[in-house]
Design a protein around this motif. Structure first.
Motif, PDB file in Angstrom:
ATOM      1  N   VAL A  81       0.847  -1.318   0.095  1.00  0.00           N
ATOM      2  CA  VAL A  81       0.064   0.002  -0.013  1.00  0.00           C
ATOM      3  C   VAL A  81       0.802   1.326   0.037  1.00  0.00           C
ATOM      4  CG1 VAL A  81      -1.743   1.388   1.157  1.00  0.00           C
ATOM      5  CG2 VAL A  81      -2.102  -1.069   1.016  1.00  0.00           C
ATOM      6  N   GLN A  85       1.245   3.893  -3.185  1.00  0.00           N
ATOM      7  CA  GLN A  85       0.779   5.189  -3.102  1.00  0.00           C
ATOM      8  C   GLN A  85       2.042   6.310  -3.534  1.00  0.00           C
ATOM      9  OE1 GLN A  85      -1.259   6.756   0.135  1.00  0.00           O
ATOM     10  NE2 GLN A  85      -2.716   5.150   0.075  1.00  0.00           N
ATOM     11  N   THR A 304      -4.067  -2.763  -4.398  1.00  0.00           N
ATOM     12  CA  THR A 304      -2.900  -1.844  -5.034  1.00  0.00           C
ATOM     13  C   THR A 304      -3.728  -0.805  -6.054  1.00  0.00           C
ATOM     14  OG1 THR A 304      -1.757  -3.992  -4.911  1.00  0.00           O
ATOM     15  CG2 THR A 304      -1.133  -2.183  -6.525  1.00  0.00           C
ATOM     16  N   ALA A 307      -4.711   1.907  -3.746  1.00  0.00           N
ATOM     17  CA  ALA A 307      -3.641   2.720  -3.458  1.00  0.00           C
ATOM     18  C   ALA A 307      -2.997   3.456  -4.486  1.00  0.00           C
ATOM     19  CB  ALA A 307      -2.302   1.901  -2.788  1.00  0.00           C
ATOM     20  N   GLY A 415      -6.365  -0.374   0.794  1.00  0.00           N
ATOM     21  CA  GLY A 415      -5.496   0.493  -0.243  1.00  0.00           C
ATOM     22  C   GLY A 415      -5.680   1.946   0.274  1.00  0.00           C
ATOM     23  N   SER A 416      -6.653   2.294   0.955  1.00  0.00           N
ATOM     24  CA  SER A 416      -6.735   3.840   1.082  1.00  0.00           C
ATOM     25  C   SER A 416      -6.098   4.048   2.478  1.00  0.00           C
ATOM     26  CB  SER A 416      -8.141   4.202   1.192  1.00  0.00           C
ATOM     27  OG  SER A 416      -8.833   3.436   2.284  1.00  0.00           O
ATOM     28  N   LYS A 477      -5.840   9.159   3.076  1.00  0.00           N
ATOM     29  CA  LYS A 477      -4.474   8.991   2.283  1.00  0.00           C
ATOM     30  C   LYS A 477      -3.453   8.960   3.186  1.00  0.00           C
ATOM     31  CE  LYS A 477      -2.112  11.192  -1.492  1.00  0.00           C
ATOM     32  NZ  LYS A 477      -2.007  12.311  -2.449  1.00  0.00           N
TER      33      LYS A 477
END
Length: 479
Positions: A81, A85, A304, A307, A415-416, A477
């Motif tokens: 993750v 990002q 994924t 992200a 993912g977030s 995020k």
């Protein structure tokens, strides 16, 4: 053979979301299937060439080894993750730092866990009420396995790094290679050298260790392609980066471990029905593990995908990908239900060897009451094992859709970086499975073990999907 990092970099943030997600998920699905081939090959080979007790011993060990496998996979998913990002935001120096920090951290963790597991595997097996007739074989298998635990960890973390960079095909290539190598070494050690569970354990450790070394060398080469555009410098180890990664990795490890921890805790229920029932349960569990692969891989792909697109500021694209993931898992669930309905008998018999050949398909329902699995009822060990395995598959085959739905919702949250509800939903899943297995075993017999699984899956999905609907995951995020 493999595409460059540059070409893979934008693959999940451009193009049609559903197609991008599917093309990324398919190699992960195939790779995870080959990973399942490791322990599945161990079981099938010892079950056919060594005996039912050896199969039960590997099965008793599998519940414990799978916990460590899922710790490695969960750690890799958490790592991915952060890497994804940074990649989506084009912060390549920070991405490299997260890769290096993760590899060093998990190497240390694997050495610690391997030492603890090697020293206490016998005590753990006794605590789980492992039948006496298979205890020594299970201890031997586990001892060798724990010695090779660092290779297992490094392999899974390295594969997760490639997935995070949008390249799911490179890990697939190495999984195919290492799985085939493992099968060949299994057959050689058992049929040519006359070894038992020790032979298949050594084969697994060698195959995974060799592949991890090759994958590490390729990663070093791949990361060099991300030089020259860093806004921030690269360092080998960053404590702040470790803190960020830990906040994501710990819940991810928990999520990946839910199935294996639940299986470990309820195995004491299965052990009470004798080694023959344990052999059948082990066979059914291996097949279930394969059935879950496309669901969990799609969920990991969704993480994924989420992200990278959050890193790139493309929130609506995440929603589009999530909707597409429902179609993907629904198709897989339908195929799985059809295959298990038609072929569960031959699939279980493939693990049990010739002793199960004479059992009829109609025997599959006998175990549902639990009575057939109790030693002393007059049923032969092979029939008991066969009925346990087919009963297991009959109890779960129509519920794999909920596994897919829950993993996809979990994937968006993970993912977030929205980890609190993600963690709670998976803890609820574990709690329901363990409680139902223990509480209903006196009523339903051994069937309580597999009836409890869909209860946990459905509850997990309801909680995670409810969180998705709130939209609060968009505010999480992490970079």
């Amino acid at each position: 053979m493999f595409k460059s990092g540059r070409k893979q970099r934008a693959g999940l943030t451009e193009g049609r979301p559903g197609i991008s997600l599917l093309l990324f998920a398919l190699p992960m699905i195939l790779g995870n299937l080959f990973q399942q081939l490791y322990n599945m090959a161990d079981s099938m080979i010892v079950g056919n060439f060594v005996g039912e007790d050896a199969l039960a011993a590997v099965g008793a060990s599998y519940a414990l080894t799978n916990v460590f496998i899922m710790v490695a996979i969960g750690g890799g998913n958490g790592v991915s993750v952060l890497i994804s990002q940074y990649l989506g935001a084009k912060q390549y120096g920070r991405m490299k730092t997260s890769v290096s920090t993760s590899l060093i951290t998990f190497l240390c963790i694997s050495l610690l866990l391997g030492g603890v597991g090697f020293g206490f595997n016998g005590a753990i097996l006794k605590t789980l009420h492992t039948p006496d007739n298979i205890l020594e074989q299970a201890r031997l298998y586990l001892g060798i396995y724990f010695l090779g635990l660092p290779f297992l960890f490094m392999y899974n973390i390295l594969a997760a790094v490639f997935n995070a960079m949008g390249d799911s095909r490179t890990p697939l290539g190495f999984l195919v290679f290492s799985s085939l190598l493992n099968v060949a070494l299994d057959l050689f050690s058992v049929t040519w050298l006359g070894m038992g569970v020790d032979g298949v354990a050594i084969a697994t450790v060698f195959a995974q260790g060799f592949s991890a070394l090759l994958l590490f060398c390729l990663l070093i080469r791949r990361l060099k392609g991300y030089g020259g555009q860093e806004k921030e410098g690269f360092t080998y180890y960053d404590m702040k980066m470790l803190g960020k990664g830990t906040r994501i990795s710990v819940p991810s490890i928990l999520q990946q471990s839910i199935v294996s921890v639940g299986r470990l805790l309820v195995q004491s229920v299965v052990n009470g029905f004798g080694s023959a029932a344990l052999a059948g349960y082990s066979a059914g569990g291996r097949i279930e593990s394969i059935c879950i692969v496309p669901m969990s891989a799609t969920g990991n792909a969704m993480a994924t995908f989420t992200a990278q697109n959050i890193g790139a500021g493309k929130i609506e694209r995440v929603r589009q990908g999530y909707r597409a993931s429902h179609i993907i898992v629904a198709v897989f669930a339908l195929i799985i239900a059809l295959v298990l309905t038609l072929f569960k008998g031959p699939l279980i018999a493939a693990f049990l060897g010739g002793g199960a050949a004479g059992t009829g398909a109609g025997a599959a329902g006998g175990i549902l009451s639990g009575a057939a699995a109790v030693p002393g009822t007059g049923a032969s060990a092979s029939v008991t094992a066969f009925e346990t395995g087919t009963g297991y598959l009959s109890g779960v085959c129509y519920f794999f859709l909920f596994v897919g739905l829950k993993t996809c919702a979990d994937g968006v949250l993970r993912g977030s970086g929205d980890m609190l509800v993600f963690t709670v939903s998976n803890l609820v899943n574990l709690g329901i499975r363990v409680f139902a297995a223990f509480y209903f075993a006196p009523v339903w017999g051994i069937a309580a073990v597999w009836y409890s699984a869909p209860m946990g899956w459905i509850a997990n999905y309801i909680i995670s999907f409810s969180r998705y609907l709130t939209g609060r995951w968009k505010e999480k995020k992490v970079i």
